[in-house]
Design an enzyme around this catalytic site. Structure first.
Site, PDB file in Angstrom:
ATOM      1  N   CYS A  58       0.808  -1.125  -0.056  1.00 47.93           N
ATOM      2  CA  CYS A  58      -0.266  -0.043   0.104  1.00 47.93           C
ATOM      3  C   CYS A  58       0.921   1.261   0.075  1.00 47.93           C
ATOM      4  O   CYS A  58       0.394   2.326  -0.332  1.00 47.93           O
ATOM      5  CB  CYS A  58      -1.016   0.239   1.321  1.00 47.93           C
ATOM      6  SG  CYS A  58      -1.280  -1.633   1.975  1.00 47.93           S
ATOM      7  N   ASP A  90      -3.652  -2.986   7.792  1.00 49.90           N
ATOM      8  CA  ASP A  90      -4.398  -3.987   8.088  1.00 49.90           C
ATOM      9  C   ASP A  90      -4.315  -5.469   7.426  1.00 49.90           C
ATOM     10  O   ASP A  90      -4.586  -6.506   8.234  1.00 49.90           O
ATOM     11  CB  ASP A  90      -5.868  -3.651   7.674  1.00 49.90           C
ATOM     12  CG  ASP A  90      -6.335  -2.472   8.503  1.00 49.90           C
ATOM     13  OD1 ASP A  90      -5.371  -1.746   9.433  1.00 49.90           O
ATOM     14  OD2 ASP A  90      -7.344  -1.729   8.231  1.00 49.90           O
ATOM     15  N   CYS A 131      -2.628   3.038   2.951  1.00 50.46           N
ATOM     16  CA  CYS A 131      -3.193   2.246   3.780  1.00 50.46           C
ATOM     17  C   CYS A 131      -4.785   2.620   4.299  1.00 50.46           C
ATOM     18  O   CYS A 131      -4.702   4.083   4.687  1.00 50.46           O
ATOM     19  CB  CYS A 131      -2.243   1.528   4.926  1.00 50.46           C
ATOM     20  SG  CYS A 131      -1.278   0.427   4.275  1.00 50.46           S
ATOM     21  N   ASP A 132      -5.505   1.804   4.767  1.00 48.34           N
ATOM     22  CA  ASP A 132      -6.794   2.217   5.135  1.00 48.34           C
ATOM     23  C   ASP A 132      -7.104   3.305   5.965  1.00 48.34           C
ATOM     24  O   ASP A 132      -7.454   4.387   5.943  1.00 48.34           O
ATOM     25  CB  ASP A 132      -7.537   0.940   5.680  1.00 48.34           C
ATOM     26  CG  ASP A 132      -7.732  -0.252   4.716  1.00 48.34           C
ATOM     27  OD1 ASP A 132      -7.392  -0.266   3.917  1.00 48.34           O
ATOM     28  OD2 ASP A 132      -8.162  -1.066   5.284  1.00 48.34           O
ATOM     29  N   LYS A 133      -6.395   3.201   7.115  1.00 43.45           N
ATOM     30  CA  LYS A 133      -6.360   4.430   8.188  1.00 43.45           C
ATOM     31  C   LYS A 133      -5.646   5.451   8.128  1.00 43.45           C
ATOM     32  O   LYS A 133      -5.738   6.527   8.546  1.00 43.45           O
ATOM     33  CB  LYS A 133      -6.164   3.834   9.953  1.00 43.45           C
ATOM     34  CG  LYS A 133      -6.757   2.616   9.973  1.00 43.45           C
ATOM     35  CD  LYS A 133      -8.045   2.570  10.044  1.00 43.45           C
ATOM     36  CE  LYS A 133      -8.906   1.001   9.999  1.00 43.45           C
ATOM     37  NZ  LYS A 133      -8.545   0.286   9.158  1.00 43.45           N
ATOM     38  N   CYS A 203      -5.226  -2.323  -1.460  1.00 42.48           N
ATOM     39  CA  CYS A 203      -6.094  -3.616  -1.778  1.00 42.48           C
ATOM     40  C   CYS A 203      -7.045  -2.875  -3.050  1.00 42.48           C
ATOM     41  O   CYS A 203      -7.651  -2.050  -2.930  1.00 42.48           O
ATOM     42  CB  CYS A 203      -6.977  -4.006  -0.681  1.00 42.48           C
ATOM     43  SG  CYS A 203      -5.899  -4.836   0.523  1.00 42.48           S
ATOM     44  N   GLU A 453     -10.872  -5.328  13.242  1.00 45.36           N
ATOM     45  CA  GLU A 453     -11.517  -5.825  12.058  1.00 45.36           C
ATOM     46  C   GLU A 453     -11.786  -7.409  12.362  1.00 45.36           C
ATOM     47  O   GLU A 453     -10.595  -7.907  12.678  1.00 45.36           O
ATOM     48  CB  GLU A 453     -11.103  -5.525  10.836  1.00 45.36           C
ATOM     49  CG  GLU A 453     -10.973  -3.944  10.631  1.00 45.36           C
ATOM     50  CD  GLU A 453     -10.348  -3.625   9.220  1.00 45.36           C
ATOM     51  OE1 GLU A 453      -9.732  -4.540   8.429  1.00 45.36           O
ATOM     52  OE2 GLU A 453     -10.543  -2.392   8.748  1.00 45.36           O
ATOM     53  N   SER A 479     -13.683  -5.469   8.151  1.00 43.55           N
ATOM     54  CA  SER A 479     -12.774  -5.125   6.941  1.00 43.55           C
ATOM     55  C   SER A 479     -13.832  -4.395   5.739  1.00 43.55           C
ATOM     56  O   SER A 479     -14.690  -5.060   5.340  1.00 43.55           O
ATOM     57  CB  SER A 479     -12.026  -6.072   6.215  1.00 43.55           C
ATOM     58  OG  SER A 479     -11.467  -5.682   5.161  1.00 43.55           O
TER      59      SER A 479
END
Length: 576
Positions: A58, A90, A131-133, A203, A453, A479
């Site tokens: 990521c 994650d 990344c996600d966060k 992702c 998650e 997730s």
């Protein structure tokens, strides 16, 4: 000389405190030590922050893109100052205690950017995240500091190919369940894990990273189109360059994040999440970002928009396609165009381009020769891909992702677990039966701590072919890759005595995603009697960052906030 490269008067900008006047000679000496010229020190100082690291694909391409952003700043009368901050990825933190660090990292990212910018008096920010966060974390810092800012996503990963079909990391998580059930060989599992993630980037489905990337455009903090190109594509460097150029335009115009992040902009963001079948995690991140602007916009506000928005983008995990596919038909602007034409988007919201959402779209024609994004009058379903629930089991609300689901009602028997590991172990040994409602509690923001998650567990259920036979309820999170009847963000959480903590094996639970309800078949008197016997639980996190987080974090309903937000401000950094 074009206006875009003319020197900028910084007599009212924060960096005057570290670069202007005889008394700032010691500060300037540090800049000379790093090779800056007198002219560069006299220009606005722009923080170029990325979440680059070697933790996961990521983030691995972000350093390259940051160099292009710096060039855009440098060639338009600014002086870039690069720095990095952490991320917790994650995909690697999933399914073990490491996931307790994930949501905590959002706050650390925002706090660390705030401290860096405050400490060095930067005048503007270009932020790159993968990344996600890290996406909401960077945007939260921009709103908190309120200096001119441009956000840019680092780009999605390319899809892998396995047995002549596109795959993502979601397929690998689900393959673990299939393998455990004897439905996949060792050889196939190994082949899949080797090909599922073939490049740099986040992702590839409409999981949390791509969801929040779409938000960055829809909410006006990113250049139109910048969220779409996969990470390996060189076009990302063009977007990064122009992000650097545009941030200097924003400095000149004094156009700040809170001028862009209005209530209507948040409504636009929630609309795009729903229309794309995006991640339930947006139900946490949008309220948190709104709080940084002093705007009340909680889980219920988000859920109301989800309910009235048609689901029109056929993206994984509920649909068929990945982020690259949407990019190839025109990216997020195509989705925005469909929603604007249907009357679901506020077209008059300002963006970092200095133009409104509608002006950015211009005379763009919606492409009809594709099947990835539909028009709003021919949706995949009339309700958004995520639905809010309330009831006696979740008085503060809960979220369920319904994108791709055909059955929206479920009644079953509670099977209670007090941590994810116990639930995953039961799923691995197939110790459940059709009609069970698996309850995973004490995984909320305070009780986890960290609100983990549950992808490992939900993916294992799908891999075993039981994804539509059982439901799963948690005060933790799911997730963006989760699918099936999975309800998260249940509040109040078990750690504060919420009803989810009072459940017992055998209780009857009814979930109705059409009506938006989630209830346990217990009287108020029975719930009160159980509450009287309930006692708080200890965690193993009694020191360190996760302990500190647990002391300050609030409810998921409000975004799992750790500070009061802009409503409590007595000063704004940008005005120092």
């Amino acid at each position: 000389m074009p206006d875009s490269v003319k020197p900028i008067d910084k007599s009212n900008l924060p960096s005057r405190h570290v670069s202007v006047g005889p008394e700032k000679a010691p500060h300037r000496s540090y800049y000379y030590a790093m090779g800056l010229t007198e002219e560069e020190i006299a220009q606005p100082l722009v923080g170029v922050v990325s979440t680059w690291n070697e933790a996961a694909p990521c983030n691995i391409a972000l350093a390259r893109q940051a160099q292009a952003a710096k060039r855009g700043v440098r060639e338009h009368a600014g002086t870039p100052r690069e720095f990095t901050t952490i991320t917790v990825t994650d995909g690697i933190a999933m399914g073990h205690a490491g996931m307790k660090s994930s949501l905590v990292s959002r706050e650390v990212i925002a706090d660390s950017i705030e401290l860096t910018v405050r400490g060095h008096c930067y005048d503007a920010i270009v932020g790159l995240a993968g990344c996600d966060k890290s996406l909401p974390g960077v945007m939260m810092a921009m709103a908190r500091l309120n200096v001119p800012s441009v956000f840019m996503y680092g780009g999605s990963i390319l899809p892998g190919r396995f047995k002549d079909r596109d795959v993502t990391v979601q397929d690998v998580f689900e393959a673990v369940g299939a393998h455990a059930a004897g439905n996949m060989s060792d050889e196939d599992l190994h082949e899949l894990e080797c090909v599922a993630c073939p490049s740099a980037g986040s992702c590839g489905g409409q999981f949390t990273a791509n969801t929040m990337a779409c938000v960055s455009e829809a909410i006006g903090l990113a250049i139109p189109g910048s969220a779409g190109a996969p990470a390996p594509y060189e076009s990302r460097d063009e977007y990064a360059y122009h992000s650097g150029r545009i941030v200097m335009d924003l400095v000149r115009a004094n156009l700040r994040p809170r001028d862009i992040l209005t209530r209507k902009a948040f409504e636009n963001a929630a609309t795009v999440v729903a229309a794309s079948g995006g991640s339930t995690n947006a139900g946490l991140h949008l309220p948190a970002l709104a709080s940084e602007c002093g705007i009340e916009f909680d889980l219920h506000d988000v859920a109301e928009i989800f309910r009235r928005t048609p689901y029109i983008a056929d993206l994984k995990p509920g649909g068929k396609y990945v982020a690259r596919d949407m990019y190839e038909i025109g990216g997020v602007p195509v989705l925005v165009k469909a929603l604007l034409d249907g009357g679901f988007i506020h077209g008059d919201c300002m963006t970092v381009t200095g133009k409104t959402i509608a002006e950015n779209i211009g005379d763009m024609k919606f492409p009809t020769d594709q099947v990835i994004v539909r028009t709003t009058d021919a949706p995949l379903s009339p309700t958004g891909g995520v639905v809010g629930l309330t009831g006696n089991l979740a008085p503060e609300g809960a979220l369920v992702k319904v994108a791709g689901m055909s059955v929206l009602k479920f009644t079953g028997t509670a099977r209670c677990f007090d941590c994810e590991e116990d639930a995953f172990a039961a799923v691995e040994r197939r110790d459940y039966k059709p009609g069970d409602v698996l309850v995973i509690r004490y995984e909320g923001p305070k009780g986890g701590p960290g609100m983990r998650e549950m992808l490992a567990t939900t993916a294992a259920l799908y891999g075993q072919g039981a994804g539509d036979q059982v439901a799963l309820i948690t005060d933790g999170r799911f997730s963006g890759a989760t699918r099936g009847f999975c309800i998260g963000h249940v509040g109040p959480e078990a750690a504060v005595g919420g009803p989810i903590g009072l459940l017992q094996d055998g209780d009857q639970i009814t979930i109705d995603a059409e009506a938006g309800t989630i209830d346990v078949d217990l009287s108020d008197e029975e719930l009160a009697a159980r509450k009287a016997k309930w006692a708080p639980r200890e965690t193993d996190y009694n020191a360190g960052a996760i302990w500190k987080y647990a002391q300050t974090v609030g409810s998921a309903e409000k975004g799992a906030l750790t500070h009061p937000g802009a409503r409590a401000e007595s000063h704004v950094y940008a005005d120092i």
